[in-house]
Design a protein around this motif. Structure first.
Motif, PDB file in Angstrom:
ATOM      1  N   PHE A 155      35.653  49.314  50.037  1.00 54.96           N
ATOM      2  CA  PHE A 155      36.614  49.027  51.103  1.00 54.96           C
ATOM      3  C   PHE A 155      37.426  47.753  50.811  1.00 54.96           C
ATOM      4  O   PHE A 155      38.434  47.479  51.473  1.00 54.96           O
ATOM      5  N   TYR A 156      37.011  46.966  49.823  1.00 57.03           N
ATOM      6  CA  TYR A 156      37.787  45.796  49.404  1.00 57.03           C
ATOM      7  C   TYR A 156      39.049  46.204  48.653  1.00 57.03           C
ATOM      8  O   TYR A 156      39.997  45.405  48.549  1.00 57.03           O
ATOM      9  N   GLU A 157      39.080  47.399  48.079  1.00 54.96           N
ATOM     10  CA  GLU A 157      40.199  47.802  47.238  1.00 54.96           C
ATOM     11  C   GLU A 157      41.483  47.908  48.052  1.00 54.96           C
ATOM     12  O   GLU A 157      41.469  48.372  49.194  1.00 54.96           O
ATOM     13  N   PRO A 158      42.612  47.447  47.491  1.00 54.32           N
ATOM     14  CA  PRO A 158      43.885  47.594  48.208  1.00 54.32           C
ATOM     15  C   PRO A 158      44.308  49.047  48.316  1.00 54.32           C
ATOM     16  O   PRO A 158      43.856  49.903  47.554  1.00 54.32           O
ATOM     17  N   ALA A 159      45.194  49.322  49.262  1.00 55.92           N
ATOM     18  CA  ALA A 159      45.654  50.694  49.487  1.00 55.92           C
ATOM     19  C   ALA A 159      46.504  51.174  48.316  1.00 55.92           C
ATOM     20  O   ALA A 159      47.243  50.410  47.705  1.00 55.92           O
ATOM     21  N   ASN A 160      46.379  52.463  47.993  1.00 54.67           N
ATOM     22  CA  ASN A 160      47.169  53.047  46.914  1.00 54.67           C
ATOM     23  C   ASN A 160      48.601  53.327  47.353  1.00 54.67           C
ATOM     24  O   ASN A 160      49.536  53.245  46.560  1.00 54.67           O
ATOM     25  N   ASP A 161      48.796  53.667  48.627  1.00 56.33           N
ATOM     26  CA  ASP A 161      50.140  53.896  49.151  1.00 56.33           C
ATOM     27  C   ASP A 161      50.133  53.583  50.642  1.00 56.33           C
ATOM     28  O   ASP A 161      49.098  53.303  51.239  1.00 56.33           O
ATOM     29  N   ILE A 258      25.495  28.174  45.057  1.00 57.26           N
ATOM     30  CA  ILE A 258      25.607  29.562  44.605  1.00 57.26           C
ATOM     31  C   ILE A 258      26.996  30.056  44.976  1.00 57.26           C
ATOM     32  O   ILE A 258      27.434  29.909  46.117  1.00 57.26           O
ATOM     33  N   SER A 259      27.692  30.618  43.999  1.00 58.36           N
ATOM     34  CA  SER A 259      29.039  31.129  44.252  1.00 58.36           C
ATOM     35  C   SER A 259      28.988  32.337  45.179  1.00 58.36           C
ATOM     36  O   SER A 259      27.938  32.959  45.367  1.00 58.36           O
ATOM     37  N   GLN A 260      30.147  32.685  45.740  1.00 55.34           N
ATOM     38  CA  GLN A 260      30.210  33.802  46.680  1.00 55.34           C
ATOM     39  C   GLN A 260      31.452  34.628  46.417  1.00 55.34           C
ATOM     40  O   GLN A 260      32.531  34.101  46.143  1.00 55.34           O
ATOM     41  N   SER A 261      31.283  35.945  46.489  1.00 49.32           N
ATOM     42  CA  SER A 261      32.405  36.862  46.325  1.00 49.32           C
ATOM     43  C   SER A 261      32.048  38.163  47.041  1.00 49.32           C
ATOM     44  O   SER A 261      31.045  38.236  47.759  1.00 49.32           O
ATOM     45  N   SER A 262      32.845  39.197  46.810  1.00 43.24           N
ATOM     46  CA  SER A 262      32.582  40.470  47.473  1.00 43.24           C
ATOM     47  C   SER A 262      31.336  41.155  46.930  1.00 43.24           C
ATOM     48  O   SER A 262      30.826  42.090  47.545  1.00 43.24           O
ATOM     49  N   LYS A 263      30.813  40.712  45.771  1.00 44.17           N
ATOM     50  CA  LYS A 263      29.600  41.321  45.239  1.00 44.17           C
ATOM     51  C   LYS A 263      28.396  40.375  45.307  1.00 44.17           C
ATOM     52  O   LYS A 263      27.329  40.707  44.788  1.00 44.17           O
ATOM     53  N   ALA A 313      37.860  37.224  47.933  1.00 43.59           N
ATOM     54  CA  ALA A 313      36.525  37.686  47.549  1.00 43.59           C
ATOM     55  C   ALA A 313      36.603  38.821  46.537  1.00 43.59           C
ATOM     56  O   ALA A 313      35.800  38.891  45.598  1.00 43.59           O
ATOM     57  N   TYR A 314      37.579  39.711  46.701  1.00 36.70           N
ATOM     58  CA  TYR A 314      37.733  40.835  45.774  1.00 36.70           C
ATOM     59  C   TYR A 314      38.202  40.351  44.406  1.00 36.70           C
ATOM     60  O   TYR A 314      37.680  40.783  43.365  1.00 36.70           O
ATOM     61  N   ASN A 315      39.146  39.409  44.385  1.00 32.43           N
ATOM     62  CA  ASN A 315      39.636  38.885  43.104  1.00 32.43           C
ATOM     63  C   ASN A 315      38.555  38.093  42.375  1.00 32.43           C
ATOM     64  O   ASN A 315      38.417  38.192  41.145  1.00 32.43           O
ATOM     65  N   SER A 316      37.776  37.308  43.109  1.00 35.65           N
ATOM     66  CA  SER A 316      36.701  36.540  42.478  1.00 35.65           C
ATOM     67  C   SER A 316      35.664  37.461  41.850  1.00 35.65           C
ATOM     68  O   SER A 316      35.152  37.201  40.757  1.00 35.65           O
ATOM     69  N   ALA A 317      35.337  38.564  42.546  1.00 36.67           N
ATOM     70  CA  ALA A 317      34.349  39.497  42.010  1.00 36.67           C
ATOM     71  C   ALA A 317      34.846  40.167  40.733  1.00 36.67           C
ATOM     72  O   ALA A 317      34.063  40.449  39.822  1.00 36.67           O
ATOM     73  N   ASN A 318      36.151  40.410  40.646  1.00 35.31           N
ATOM     74  CA  ASN A 318      36.698  41.095  39.478  1.00 35.31           C
ATOM     75  C   ASN A 318      36.951  40.174  38.296  1.00 35.31           C
ATOM     76  O   ASN A 318      36.911  40.612  37.145  1.00 35.31           O
ATOM     77  N   LEU A 319      37.217  38.908  38.578  1.00 37.36           N
ATOM     78  CA  LEU A 319      37.690  38.021  37.519  1.00 37.36           C
ATOM     79  C   LEU A 319      36.691  36.945  37.122  1.00 37.36           C
ATOM     80  O   LEU A 319      36.912  36.266  36.123  1.00 37.36           O
ATOM     81  N   LYS A 320      35.611  36.783  37.875  1.00 37.78           N
ATOM     82  CA  LYS A 320      34.709  35.667  37.597  1.00 37.78           C
ATOM     83  C   LYS A 320      33.258  36.124  37.579  1.00 37.78           C
ATOM     84  O   LYS A 320      32.885  37.074  38.273  1.00 37.78           O
TER      85      LYS A 320
END
Length: 758
Positions: A155-161, A258-263, A313-320
């Motif tokens: 549900f963190y993912e942005p909308a496709n359209d 402790i770091s925090q993100s969507s995961k 939170a979504y960007n941190s989970a993907n990039l860090k």
């Protein structure tokens, strides 16, 4: 200017659109609204689980902690789906069966990092550790440990359209992607680390502004901190950043972050991970749990969440990578608790209490480790220390006051220089580009001071005073001087170097049309102010953006920029050569023949030497003092090179004063300059008409006769040619009359043609 109703409505609409925001929570669509509600619901559910958790309970449905390290060893492809078959949820022990770290890392923390016994509270640690710590970091292992699979809710993912309203269900395991390790991993072996520590015990309640100190009821035992950790290789080609909450155990000098993100929802794991010793402390668990719960309730944690939180939170989970940081501070056993309290009071509210702040020890991390459970990384830090934030602020305040004194001295020197060149002929000899470079530096400093004043509220007053002083210097005095210089040189536009060397500002022809418009200082001032502010904005933006560049590129830019901006005497050297100022001996001899003050050097030596010293001191401080407030590296060789370069420029200026401004130019390259003192022909008298007395012409300024030297008439050869002046447009005036006129305007009083300066 009149504004009709339609124009007014249009302006109001534009301003409304410009200043309005999508909403308090940043939601701009139904899809984003559902995303935010799902996030709040998930956090609220996990908080309820957290409240019912005891020190003997294992993590249940807490994001990021559903799998232990042993679970991953048993099945590297194990999905983190609660509940796991056969997993113990009613038991907890500080080992890899229940934690996301391997036993080897846990043992290292117990024996080498947090190496004080649980019951040892004899050491004394400072309760206030707000500071920025700098040190070294090295990678212990980046492939030895298994990576724990941490899913990200979809549900963190942005909308496709734009047609989507409902976020997708399920979870995504980014660790299954081949590029995951390359994207997150630390590739260097040795680097540098900066840890910025700030306390959170002065936040305001979202519903009651006056309610403070909401957390840390046991203020002498626990503190909740904000940690900003940045580490990179020495060239800063690879940078990593961690922003997280942390718990500070004051009695034992331990910090857990402790770091925090969507995961990875680390807030609910702080009580368990604060104690890793075998003698697991129930009181410690309850204290930290209470601290976290107070923070949750006071900040209305879920109610104040916005779409920015979802995206971050979504960007941190993907990039860090996620990181767990364990730090052990050095005790301050040389002080008692009462002495430390007295020191804190004096730092917060200076009243002259009997404390020696100059000998205050730094905040020193004697040991520390960073571990990433999802990337399998282990890093060690060493030599990490820094002075208290309050001491740093005091040091910066002292430096700013010294800088204000330098600005005052620069204003004084500039005023004396302006008084020295109080005629157009003297101002004409000043280089416009020389003072433009000086003005650019001062204007940029004023802008940077204003920006810093909004960022560092503790230094607001001295920063604003510094910015105001620098702005006055740049936008009033220096711009005023630049307007005068530009106005005196406006006739030289589109004129070649050869003509300028001759002292001519154009080709003079009585039959050619005169300039239709010669701008006054008002129109010149408007143009220069616009150019000043535009250049200032671009230059300041370039400086601020360069702070995020890689170190090597940033250093190249910095060195080149400092070198160019400290070449401000080069344009003046060139200007002196163009104007052809005679040597000091010739100027001294010329004073006996009349008013030759216009031939003196345009720049005062007190201004040259004083300006050079004032503008060199900040560079010398930054590049030679290793403990400078900017944390800039030390480079004595560059300071020596820059000092020699400035000395070279001053030496050339001095040689021009002694030997003449064109001494270094070959004689055949120097065209003969224009001379106002020359004989006239009899033809000139016939064409222009003589005065009432034979062999004279009328002075258009004083309206009296001017005796002239006529080549064909020997009787006139007794006339001193220095008693009259002939302009390039062939008009004759008394020397004193035209010199006084040229003190105000460099235009012919008869035809308004531009005149070359004396």
């Amino acid at each position: 200017m009149e504004i009709d109703g339609n124009t007014l409505v249009f302006i109001i609409v534009i301003l409304f659109l410009f200043f309005s925001t999508p909403g308090g929570d940043g939601v701009s669509s139904q899809y984003e609204f559902n995303q935010l509600q799902r996030l709040k619901q998930q956090f609220q559910t996990e908080h309820n689980v957290f409240l019912n958790m005891t020190h003997t309970d294992n993590f249940r449905n807490i994001t990021g902690f559903k799998l232990s390290y042993q679970d991953t060893l048993n099945n590297p492809l194990q999905n983190a789906t609660y509940p796991l078959p056969g997993k113990e949820y009613d038991r907890w022990l500080p080992n890899q069966n229940y934690m996301v770290m391997p036993n080897e890392v846990i043992d290292t923390i117990n024996s080498q990092v947090w190496n004080t016994s649980n019951g040892d509270t004899s050491n004394i640690f400072p309760p206030n550790i707000t500071s920025t710590l700098l040190g070294k970091i090295n990678v212990v292992s980046n492939s030895k440990y298994e990576r724990i699979r941490m899913p990200i809710p979809r549900f963190y993912e942005p909308a496709n359209d734009f047609s989507e309203d409902i976020p997708p269900e399920g979870e995504t395991y980014w660790s299954d992607w081949p590029s995951y390790g390359e994207l997150h991993n630390v590739t260097f072996q040795h680097g540098e680390i900066a840890i910025q520590i700030t306390h959170m015990n002065n936040l305001q309640n979202s519903n009651n502004y006056f309610r403070r100190n909401f957390i840390n009821k046991e203020n002498d035992r626990w503190k909740l901190l904000n940690l900003q950790i940045d580490f990179s290789d020495k060239t800063e080609k690879e940078k990593h950043s961690i922003s997280s909450k942390a718990v500070y155990d004051i009695q034992r000098g331990r910090i857990l972050s402790i770091s925090q993100s969507s995961k990875f929802h680390s807030l609910f794991a702080l009580p368990h991970y604060m104690s890793l010793q075998d003698e697991y402390d129930e009181d410690m668990f309850n204290d930290v749990k209470q601290l976290v719960d107070e923070f949750w309730n006071f900040t209305d944690y879920t109610d104040v969440m916005t779409m920015n939180d979802v995206q971050d939170a979504y960007n941190s989970a993907n990039l860090k990578c996620e990181y767990m940081t364990f730090l052990q501070l050095e005790p301050w056993n040389q002080y008692t608790k009462d002495q430390i309290k007295l020191i804190d009071d004096e730092l917060n509210w200076p009243l002259g209490r009997p404390v020696n702040l100059s000998s205050l020890p730094p905040i020193n991390v004697v040991s520390g480790i960073l571990y990433s459970p999802d990337c399998g990384l282990r890093l060690a830090i060493h030599d990490v220390k820094g002075k208290r934030y309050e001491l740093k602020i005091m040091s910066i305040r002292t430096h700013l006051m010294f800088g204000i004194a330098l600005f005052a001295a620069q204003i004084y020197l500039l005023l004396t220089q302006m008084h020295q060149t109080n005629t157009p002929s003297m101002v004409n000899k000043i280089s416009f580009y020389c003072f433009s470079m000086i003005n650019l530096v001062d204007g940029s400093l004023a802008t940077l001071y204003f920006v810093a004043a909004s960022v560092v509220p503790e230094l607001y007053l001295p920063l604003v005073i510094s910015a105001f002083s620098c702005f006055i210097l740049a936008s009033i005095f220096e711009i005023r001087y630049l307007i005068s210089i530009y106005a005196s040189q406006v006739n030289e536009q589109n004129v070649g170097i050869a003509n300028l060397l001759r002292g001519n500002t154009g080709t003079y022809d009585e039959n050619r049309p005169r300039p239709a418009f010669i701008p006054d200082e008002g129109s010149i001032g408007g143009s220069l102010y616009g150019r000043f502010f535009f250049t200032l904005i671009i230059f300041t933006f370039l400086i601020l953006s360069s702070t995020s560049w890689p170190r090597q590129l940033r250093m190249i830019f910095e060195y080149i920029l400092i070198f160019i901006l400290n070449s401000y005497w080069i344009p003046q050297i060139f200007r002196n050569a163009v104007k052809g100022i005679p040597s000091r001996r010739e100027r001294t001899r010329a004073t006996n023949g009349g008013n030759r003050n216009q031939n003196k050097m345009p720049l005062l030596w007190s201004f040259v030497i004083g300006t050079t010293i004032i503008r060199s001191l900040p560079v010398i401080y930054v590049f030679t003092y290793s403990s400078n407030v900017f944390r800039h590296h030390k480079d004595v060789r560059f300071v020596v090179f820059l000092s020699l370069w400035l000395l070279f420029q001053i030496s050339i200026l001095y040689s021009q004063d002694i030997l003449g401004s064109r001494w270094f130019l070959p004689q055949h390259t120097i065209p003969e300059g224009y001379s106002y003192f020359k004989p006239l022909s009899n033809q000139y008298i016939l064409e222009h008409g003589g005065g009432t007395v034979q062999n004279t012409v009328d002075c258009a300024i004083c309206m009296s006769d001017v005796p002239i030297y006529i080549e064909e008439i020997p009787e006139t050869h007794i006339v001193d040619q220095h008693t009259y002046m002939v302009t390039p447009c062939n008009h004759v005036f008394h020397t004193s009359c035209l010199e006084n006129w040229m003190s105000y305007k460099l235009q012919c009083p008869v035809c308004r043609s531009p005149l070359p300066p004396l």
